[in-house]
Design an enzyme around this catalytic site. Structure first.
Site, PDB file in Angstrom:
ATOM      1  N   CYS A  71       0.867  -1.425  -0.034  1.00  0.00           N
ATOM      2  CA  CYS A  71      -0.072  -0.014   0.049  1.00  0.00           C
ATOM      3  C   CYS A  71       0.924   1.084  -0.076  1.00  0.00           C
ATOM      4  O   CYS A  71       2.009   1.211   0.237  1.00  0.00           O
ATOM      5  CB  CYS A  71      -0.954   0.040   0.987  1.00  0.00           C
ATOM      6  N   CYS A  77       3.213   3.877   8.107  1.00  0.00           N
ATOM      7  CA  CYS A  77       2.357   3.076   9.088  1.00  0.00           C
ATOM      8  C   CYS A  77       3.112   2.064   9.716  1.00  0.00           C
ATOM      9  O   CYS A  77       3.752   1.236   8.838  1.00  0.00           O
ATOM     10  CB  CYS A  77       1.065   2.731   8.576  1.00  0.00           C
ATOM     11  N   CYS A  80       1.545  -2.959   9.085  1.00  0.00           N
ATOM     12  CA  CYS A  80       2.213  -4.168   8.342  1.00  0.00           C
ATOM     13  C   CYS A  80       3.583  -4.344   7.944  1.00  0.00           C
ATOM     14  O   CYS A  80       4.022  -3.709   6.626  1.00  0.00           O
ATOM     15  CB  CYS A  80       1.170  -4.407   7.144  1.00  0.00           C
ATOM     16  N   CYS A 160      -5.161   1.175   3.104  1.00  0.00           N
ATOM     17  CA  CYS A 160      -4.873  -0.086   4.033  1.00  0.00           C
ATOM     18  C   CYS A 160      -5.245  -1.284   3.410  1.00  0.00           C
ATOM     19  O   CYS A 160      -6.351  -1.331   2.831  1.00  0.00           O
ATOM     20  CB  CYS A 160      -5.375   0.199   5.316  1.00  0.00           C
ATOM     21  N   GLN A 286     -11.116 -12.404  18.695  1.00  0.00           N
ATOM     22  CA  GLN A 286     -10.096 -12.506  17.650  1.00  0.00           C
ATOM     23  C   GLN A 286     -10.418 -11.565  16.507  1.00  0.00           C
ATOM     24  O   GLN A 286     -11.361 -11.669  15.955  1.00  0.00           O
ATOM     25  CB  GLN A 286     -10.009 -14.109  17.070  1.00  0.00           C
ATOM     26  N   TYR A 316      -8.414 -18.279  31.033  1.00  0.00           N
ATOM     27  CA  TYR A 316      -8.141 -17.275  30.167  1.00  0.00           C
ATOM     28  C   TYR A 316      -9.223 -17.159  29.141  1.00  0.00           C
ATOM     29  O   TYR A 316      -8.917 -16.934  27.847  1.00  0.00           O
ATOM     30  CB  TYR A 316      -6.806 -16.969  29.573  1.00  0.00           C
ATOM     31  N   GLU A 337     -11.718 -15.902  33.671  1.00  0.00           N
ATOM     32  CA  GLU A 337     -11.224 -14.643  32.732  1.00  0.00           C
ATOM     33  C   GLU A 337     -11.203 -13.511  33.808  1.00  0.00           C
ATOM     34  O   GLU A 337     -12.071 -13.380  34.850  1.00  0.00           O
ATOM     35  CB  GLU A 337     -12.105 -14.487  31.666  1.00  0.00           C
ATOM     36  N   CYS A 409      -0.534 -16.470  21.698  1.00  0.00           N
ATOM     37  CA  CYS A 409      -0.200 -15.331  20.267  1.00  0.00           C
ATOM     38  C   CYS A 409       1.414 -15.156  20.494  1.00  0.00           C
ATOM     39  O   CYS A 409       1.462 -14.344  19.719  1.00  0.00           O
ATOM     40  CB  CYS A 409      -1.325 -14.458  20.586  1.00  0.00           C
TER      41      CYS A 409
END
Length: 452
Positions: A71, A77, A80, A160, A286, A316, A337, A409
């Protein structure tokens, strides 16, 4: 090589999370960002006898592996950072980075199933938090993402690639609307101003859209005009809620002192693998729905028949997605949680899905887990980036569950936790990767551990 020196070098190895390590004058140097093969100019932040840390100032020459279309905001930015690398190569890099972390930790005797691509590498995000500001001092109003290395400057990211057209339309038209009104944006250095953030969230599978405008309380502006403006936009998705959040906190983060519903409702619905979820403004979900479906399919595959007719702990648990997927066949699911709003949503979602064998509890996992009335036969953990902290691994291991499915993650904290689980009587059986974040340095990992 001394502190504040300007040096030029070729970027070496990329490590997980967006760090690179290179060599310069027989010294190992660490840098945030960088793609293998790039030639960069950087300033030395720290220098030791055999190593150093630098901050990139300028790209001198791109890498030979940077052959993908980008992009027009790329390298401005910070979103990415590896968009310029073809997607198949991105997957190969992430796979090697994660396996390297497991190898260095001495974790070798397990089955590596592979890395799964995101169902889409573009227009996959279902949530964006945009910031109001300007691109340069005293410039026109901007609304978008922070510039790389420039915390104050904001780039309006209207090209974007990781969001759909509705997101870009709402962002650019919102900026135009408030620029015409002449309302000041909030300046974090002196905490003066009004416009702070714009949060757009979408149900990928339901087509429901929610917009949340976040301001300080320093002006008394009637947002009804903005609401009507949004309702008049030509969007592909259905706008089901327009919210106005008042936030006078000093941190540059979306927080809520007061919530006003300008239109519709303060939640939207999303559907995942046949279940329906009510998602509230500040609850975690997510950010890649189609990728999340693939991720949860892996977790369910690793769990196999182990949870059938048995007690399952979902630790969690967030809004209870994994736990409710397991509840279809489990005897009982307990979810824990820390975020109370997410727990409220999880219990509401269980009712929504006619699941009467789920119970979601608000509290710290390390504290609550030891007070539950039943022992689990299967444990599923999906912790935040920091992983399982404190005595969490010890407390979870002491339940003696036959299997643990760990969704992560952050493979760095995952590896640390797996090593401790192995010290406490578990063995790593399987590892499978799922790329939920194309064009960024991140991906998800799922492991299965069994009790020795």
């Amino acid at each position: 090589m001394k502190r504040k020196d300007i040096i030029e070098f070729e970027v070496g190895k990329m490590e997980f999370g967006g760090i690179s390590r290179s060599m310069y004058e027989d010294k190992r140097i660490k840098m945030k960002g960088g793609i293998t093969g790039q030639r960069v100019r950087a300033v030395v932040k720290k220098s030791r006898s055999d190593s150093g840390e630098v901050k990139q100032l300028e790209l001198v020459e791109p890498s030979p592996i940077e052959t993908a279309d980008v992009c027009r905001h790329f390298r401005q930015c910070g979103g990415c950072s590896i968009l310029s690398i073809p997607y198949e190569k991105q997957l190969e890099i992430k796979k090697d980075q994660v396996l390297d972390l497991f190898d260095k930790a001495g974790l070798k005797e397990y089955e590596f199933v592979g890395i799964n691509p995101s169902p889409s590498s573009v227009a996959y995000r279902n949530k964006m938090e945009y910031t109001f500001g300007d691109e340069y001092k005293d410039g026109p109003l901007s609304l978008g993402m922070h510039k790389v290395g420039r915390f104050i400057d904001i780039v309006t990211v209207d090209d974007c690639r990781i969001v759909d057209q509705d997101f870009k339309t709402i962002m650019t038209r919102t900026r135009d609307f408030f620029e015409e009104k002449g309302l000041p944006y909030y300046r974090s250095f002196n905490h003066q101003g009004y416009l702070r953030h714009l949060v757009v969230r979408k149900g990928e599978n339901t087509g429901e859209l929610m917009v949340n405008i976040v301001t300080s309380s320093q002006l008394d502006y009637n947002m009804d005009e903005y609401k009507e403006f949004l309702l008049g936009l030509d969007l592909d998705s259905e706008l089901v809620g327009v919210l106005h959040t008042i936030n006078d906190g000093l941190a540059d983060a979306v927080q809520c002192d007061e919530m006003r519903i300008l239109y519709g409702r303060d939640y939207f619905y999303e559907e995942v693998l046949g279940l329906r979820f009510k998602v509230s403004p500040f609850s975690f979900f997510q950010t890649n729905t189609k990728g999340a479906e693939a991720l949860y399919t892996i977790a369910r595959k690793f769990a196999g028949d182990r949870g059938h007719g048995k007690v399952v702990f979902d630790l969690y648990s967030g809004t209870g997605t994994i736990g409710q997927l397991m509840a279809k066949t489990a005897k009982k699911v307990y979810g824990i949680e820390l975020v109370e709003e997410a727990v409220v949503a999880a219990n509401q979602n269980a009712v929504l899905n006619n699941l009467d064998n789920c119970e979601f509890i608000a509290g710290d996992v390390a504290k609550v887990v030891s007070s539950l009335p039943e022992k689990p036969e299967l444990i599923i953990v999906d912790p935040p980036r920091a992983g399982i902290l404190g005595n969490g691994v010890k407390d979870i291991a002491e339940f003696g569950a036959k299997e643990i499915v760990y969704v992560s993650c952050n493979p760095r904290s995952l590896v640390e936790n797996v090593v401790e689980f192995e010290d406490r009587g578990y063995k790593l059986d399987k590892l499978e990767l799922m790329d939920l974040f194309p064009n960024t340095p991140h991906c998800e990992s799922v492991v299965l551990m069994t009790r020795k």
